[in-house]
Design a protein around this motif. Structure first.
Motif, short mmCIF file in Angstrom:
data_model
loop_
_atom_site.label_atom_id
_atom_site.label_comp_id
_atom_site.label_asym_id
_atom_site.label_seq_id
_atom_site.Cartn_x
_atom_site.Cartn_y
_atom_site.Cartn_z
N TYR A 59 0.83 -1.21 0.00
CA TYR A 59 0.00 0.00 0.00
C TYR A 59 0.86 1.26 0.00
N HIS A 60 1.83 1.30 0.88
CA HIS A 60 2.67 2.50 0.97
C HIS A 60 3.63 2.60 -0.21
N THR A 61 4.08 1.47 -0.72
CA THR A 61 4.98 1.49 -1.88
C THR A 61 4.31 2.11 -3.09
N HIS A 62 3.02 1.85 -3.26
CA HIS A 62 2.31 2.30 -4.46
C HIS A 62 1.32 3.44 -4.18
N LEU A 63 1.47 4.10 -3.04
CA LEU A 63 0.50 5.12 -2.66
C LEU A 63 0.48 6.28 -3.64
N ARG A 64 1.64 6.62 -4.20
CA ARG A 64 1.68 7.72 -5.17
C ARG A 64 0.85 7.45 -6.41
N ASP A 65 0.58 6.19 -6.68
CA ASP A 65 -0.19 5.84 -7.87
C ASP A 65 -1.69 6.01 -7.67
N ASP A 89 -9.97 1.65 -1.93
CA ASP A 89 -10.46 2.55 -2.98
C ASP A 89 -11.54 3.50 -2.48
N GLY A 90 -11.96 3.31 -1.24
CA GLY A 90 -12.96 4.19 -0.66
C GLY A 90 -12.39 5.13 0.39
N MET A 91 -11.08 5.27 0.40
CA MET A 91 -10.43 6.10 1.43
C MET A 91 -9.86 7.38 0.83
N THR A 92 -9.85 8.42 1.66
CA THR A 92 -8.95 9.56 1.42
C THR A 92 -7.63 9.18 2.08
N HIS A 93 -6.55 9.23 1.32
CA HIS A 93 -5.28 8.65 1.77
C HIS A 93 -4.43 9.69 2.49
N TRP A 94 -4.59 9.72 3.80
CA TRP A 94 -3.90 10.72 4.63
C TRP A 94 -2.38 10.54 4.61
N GLN A 95 -1.90 9.36 4.30
CA GLN A 95 -0.45 9.15 4.24
C GLN A 95 0.11 9.34 2.82
N HIS A 96 -0.73 9.77 1.92
CA HIS A 96 -0.29 10.04 0.55
C HIS A 96 0.71 11.20 0.58
N PHE A 147 4.67 13.07 6.16
CA PHE A 147 5.94 12.54 6.63
C PHE A 147 6.85 12.07 5.50
N ASP A 148 6.28 11.48 4.46
CA ASP A 148 7.10 10.90 3.39
C ASP A 148 7.14 11.73 2.11
N CYS A 149 6.61 12.97 2.15
CA CYS A 149 6.62 13.75 0.91
C CYS A 149 8.03 14.17 0.54
N ARG A 150 8.24 14.40 -0.75
CA ARG A 150 9.53 14.85 -1.28
C ARG A 150 9.33 16.19 -1.98
N ARG A 151 10.43 16.80 -2.35
CA ARG A 151 10.33 18.10 -3.00
C ARG A 151 9.51 18.02 -4.28
N ASP A 152 9.68 16.95 -5.05
CA ASP A 152 8.94 16.86 -6.32
C ASP A 152 7.44 16.70 -6.08
N ASP A 153 7.06 16.11 -4.95
CA ASP A 153 5.64 16.04 -4.61
C ASP A 153 5.09 17.45 -4.37
N VAL A 154 5.84 18.26 -3.66
CA VAL A 154 5.39 19.61 -3.34
C VAL A 154 5.35 20.48 -4.60
N MET A 155 6.33 20.33 -5.45
CA MET A 155 6.37 21.14 -6.67
C MET A 155 5.29 20.71 -7.66
N MET A 156 4.69 19.54 -7.44
CA MET A 156 3.59 19.09 -8.28
C MET A 156 2.37 20.01 -8.14
N ILE A 157 2.28 20.75 -7.02
CA ILE A 157 1.12 21.60 -6.79
C ILE A 157 0.99 22.63 -7.91
N ALA A 158 2.06 23.34 -8.21
CA ALA A 158 2.02 24.35 -9.26
C ALA A 158 1.76 23.71 -10.62
N LYS A 159 2.32 22.54 -10.85
CA LYS A 159 2.11 21.86 -12.15
C LYS A 159 0.63 21.51 -12.34
#
Length: 460
Positions: free
Chosen positions: A20-26, A66-73, A441-453
Motif C-alpha cells: 500500500y505505501h509502496t504504491h500510494l503515489r499511484d 479505494d474508498g479512502m482519502t489517503h492521509w499518508q499520501h 511525513f514521506d513527501c519529497r520536493r517533487d511532490d510539493v512542486m507538483m502543486i504548481a504543475k
C-alpha cells in the motif's frame, strides 16, 4: 479467528501495508466517490455465522482502500497531516496486541511511566523550561476542553463542580478569530456559552492585539462579568497566524488570568531552535498543547498538553472512587485524572519509538525541508497567471486564490477531482481561499512542486 489465525493474517496485513505505501503515489489522494457508495457494498444485516478470515480480508482489500482519502499520501496537502511514521506504526501494532486500558498506574505501570518520560523528552526538545509536566490526550480538542474546564473552575473557586453554573457569574474567555474552532467547542461544552468567548481584535499581522485584550478584560469587569482565561494561538489553522504570545501573556498575568496556548500544529516545529521566536514567551503559559501526530510522525492520536502546575486540572477533572485506588500509592500519578475520559490508550509507546527511530536531527530535517519546499511552491504558484498568493507562508502553510470566490471554488474542485493532490479551503477576511500545507511525513520536493504543475495543467 484465533491467535494462530492472527499470527498468519498479521503477516498478510504487514505485506499488504508495505505494498500500500509502496504504491500510494499511484492512487488518487481522495476517493472519487459519492456518499453511500461504500455502504452499498455491505450487507444490511450482520452475519449469523462466523465467516472465514480469507473472506473478511478479501472484502477489505476489495472495498476499503479505494474508498479512502489517503492521509499518508505524499501529496496530501490538506488540513494538517495526521502523520504515521513506520516506527509509529510498529509501536501501534504492539500497543494493539497488548490492548491495555491505561486508566490508572496499576492497570499499566509502563504506560504511565513512559508517558511521563516522553512528556519530559518532548518538553526538552521544544525548549520548554524544566518544571513543565503533562499528559497525552487523544486530540487538541480534548486538551483545550480540559484547560477551559480548569480555568472555569479556578474562576469559580472550584464551586462549579458541586453547585453547577446556574445562578453563577457570567464567565468570559478571550481568544482571537484565528484560533481553532475547538476553542469555540470548548466554551460551549464547558457551559460558558458562545457569546462569552470574546474574539479579541487582531493587528495587521493577524495576531491578537494586547491592548485590545486589556481593554476587553477591563470592559467586562466594569460590566460585572468575570474574566476567566485567555486562549492564545500559535499557528492557526486557517493561515498559520501567531498571536503575540509574550505580550498577551503579560496582559493576562497582570489581570490574574491563566493562559492556554494552542500550538497544535506549529508546536512541532519548535524542535527547531531558530523557529522558537514565533512563540516567544510561551514559557509563561499555564497550559500548552501540541500534536506530535501532525508533524512529528507519531501516529494519530497523540496530543501532548504541557502544564506548569497540574494541580488545578487534576482538581477539576480528577475523581478517585474506591475502585480506582491503588493501595499504598495515594500520590501515584493516574493520568485519567488529568483529562476527560477514564479509559486511556497507551499512546506514549509510539512517541517513544518515533523519537528514537528518527532522532531530533532527522525530525528537524523534515520540518526544515517542508518549510523550504512550501516557500518554493509559493513562488511557483505566484508565477502562474490567474492566481495570486493571498497569505504568505507561515512555516509550511500559505494560501492562494483565483480572481473571484466562484473561480477559486471551481479551481479547488478541479484540483481535488483530478486526484494528484488534495487541498482544502478556508475564508480569510471574507475571501474564499485555498490552503496549501506541507507536512506529510514521506513527501519529497517533487511532490510539493507538483502543486504548481497541477494548477497550471487545470487552468491551461
Amino acid at each position: 479467528m484465533n491467535h494462530d489465525d492472527l499470527r498468519h493474517w498479521s503477516k498478510v496485513a504487514a505485506d499488504w501495508a508495505h505494498d500500500y505505501h509502496t504504491h500510494l503515489r499511484d492512487r488518487p489522494v481522495r476517493a472519487p466517490l459519492t456518499p453511500g457508495a461504500i455502504a452499498a457494498h455491505l450487507p444490511a444485516l450482520p452475519p449469523e455465522e462466523a465467516e472465514t478470515p480469507d473472506a473478511i480480508f478479501a472484502d477489505f482489500a476489495r472495498i476499503v482502500p479505494d474508498g479512502m482519502t489517503h492521509w499518508q499520501h505524499p501529496r496530501f496537502f490538506a488540513y494538517f497531516p495526521a502523520n504515521a511514521s513506520p516506527a509509529s506504526m510498529l509501536a501501534e501494532q504492539l500497543t494493539n496486541a497488548m490492548a491495555a486500558n491505561a486508566l490508572i498506574w496499576q492497570t499499566s505501570p509502563a504506560a504511565t511511566e513512559i508517558e511521563q518520560v516522553m512528556v519530559r523528552w518532548l518538553g526538552s526538545a521544544l525548549g520548554l523550561p524544566e518544571g513543565f509536566v503533562g499528559t497525552i490526550h487523544d486530540t487538541a480538542t480534548t486538551a483545550t476542553l480540559s484547560a477551559v474546564l480548569t480555568m472555569r473552575e479556578q474562576a469559580l473557586g472550584f464551586a462549579g463542580l458541586e453547585d453547577g453554573l446556574s445562578g453563577g457569574p457570567v464567565l468570559r474567555f478571550y481568544a482571537s478569530a484565528e484560533t481553532h474552532s475547538s476553542v469555540d467547542k470548548a466554551v460551549r461544552v464547558a457551559g460558558i456559552g458562545q457569546r462569552n468567548l470574546v474574539k479579541v481584535p487582531t493587528d495587521a499581522g493577524f495576531s491578537m492585539d494586547p491592548g485590545a485584550l486589556a481593554a476587553a478584560i477591563a470592559a467586562d469587569r466594569a460590566a460585572g462579568m468575570v474574566p476567566a482565561g485567555v486562549i492564545l494561538c500559535a499557528g492557526g489553522t486557517s493561515i498559520g497566524a501567531f498571536d503575540r504570545i509574550a505580550e498577551c501573556i503579560a496582559v493576562a498575568k497582570a489581570e490574574g488570568l491563566p493562559v492556554h496556548v494552542d500550538a497544535a500544529w506549529a508546536g512541532s516545529a519548535m524542535i527547531c531552535p531558530e523557529l522558537r521566536h514565533l512563540w516567544e514567551g510561551v514559557e509563561g503559559a499555564d497550559s500548552i498543547v501540541m500534536n506530535p501526530h501532525k508533524w512529528l510522525g507519531a501516529q494519530f492520536d497523540c496530543s501532548v498538553q504541557f502544564l506548569r502546575d497540574p494541580g488545578p486540572q487534576v482538581r477539576t477533572l480528577g475523581l478517585r472512587p474506591t475502585y480506582l485506588e491503588t493501595a499504598g500509592r495515594e500520590e501515584i500519578v493516574n493520568f485519567n485524572e488529568w483529562t476527560v475520559p477514564l479509559g486511556r490508550r497507551f499512546r506514549a509507546l509510539k512517541l517513544w519509538f518515533t523519537l528514537r527511530a528518527y532522532g531530533l536531527v532527522g525530525l528537524r530535517e523534515r520540518v526544515r525541508n517542508h518549510i523550504l519546499w512550501a516557500q518554493e511552491a509559493r513562488d511557483a504558484i505566484a508565477a502562474l497567471p490567474g492566481v495570486q498568493i493571498v497569505t504568505e507562508p507561515s512555516l509550511s502553510l500559505f494560501t492562494f486564490a483565483a480572481a473571484t470566490d466562484a473561480q477559486t471554488e471551481a479551481l479547488l474542485a478541479r484540483i481535488n477531482d483530478d486526484g494528484r493532490l488534495y487541498l482544502t479551503q478556508t475564508r480569510h477576511q471574507g475571501r474564499y481561499v485555498i490552503r496549501v500545507q506541507v507536512g506529510q511525513f514521506d513527501c519529497r520536493r517533487d511532490d510539493v512542486m507538483m502543486i504548481a504543475k497541477v494548477i497550471a495543467d487545470l487552468m491551461g
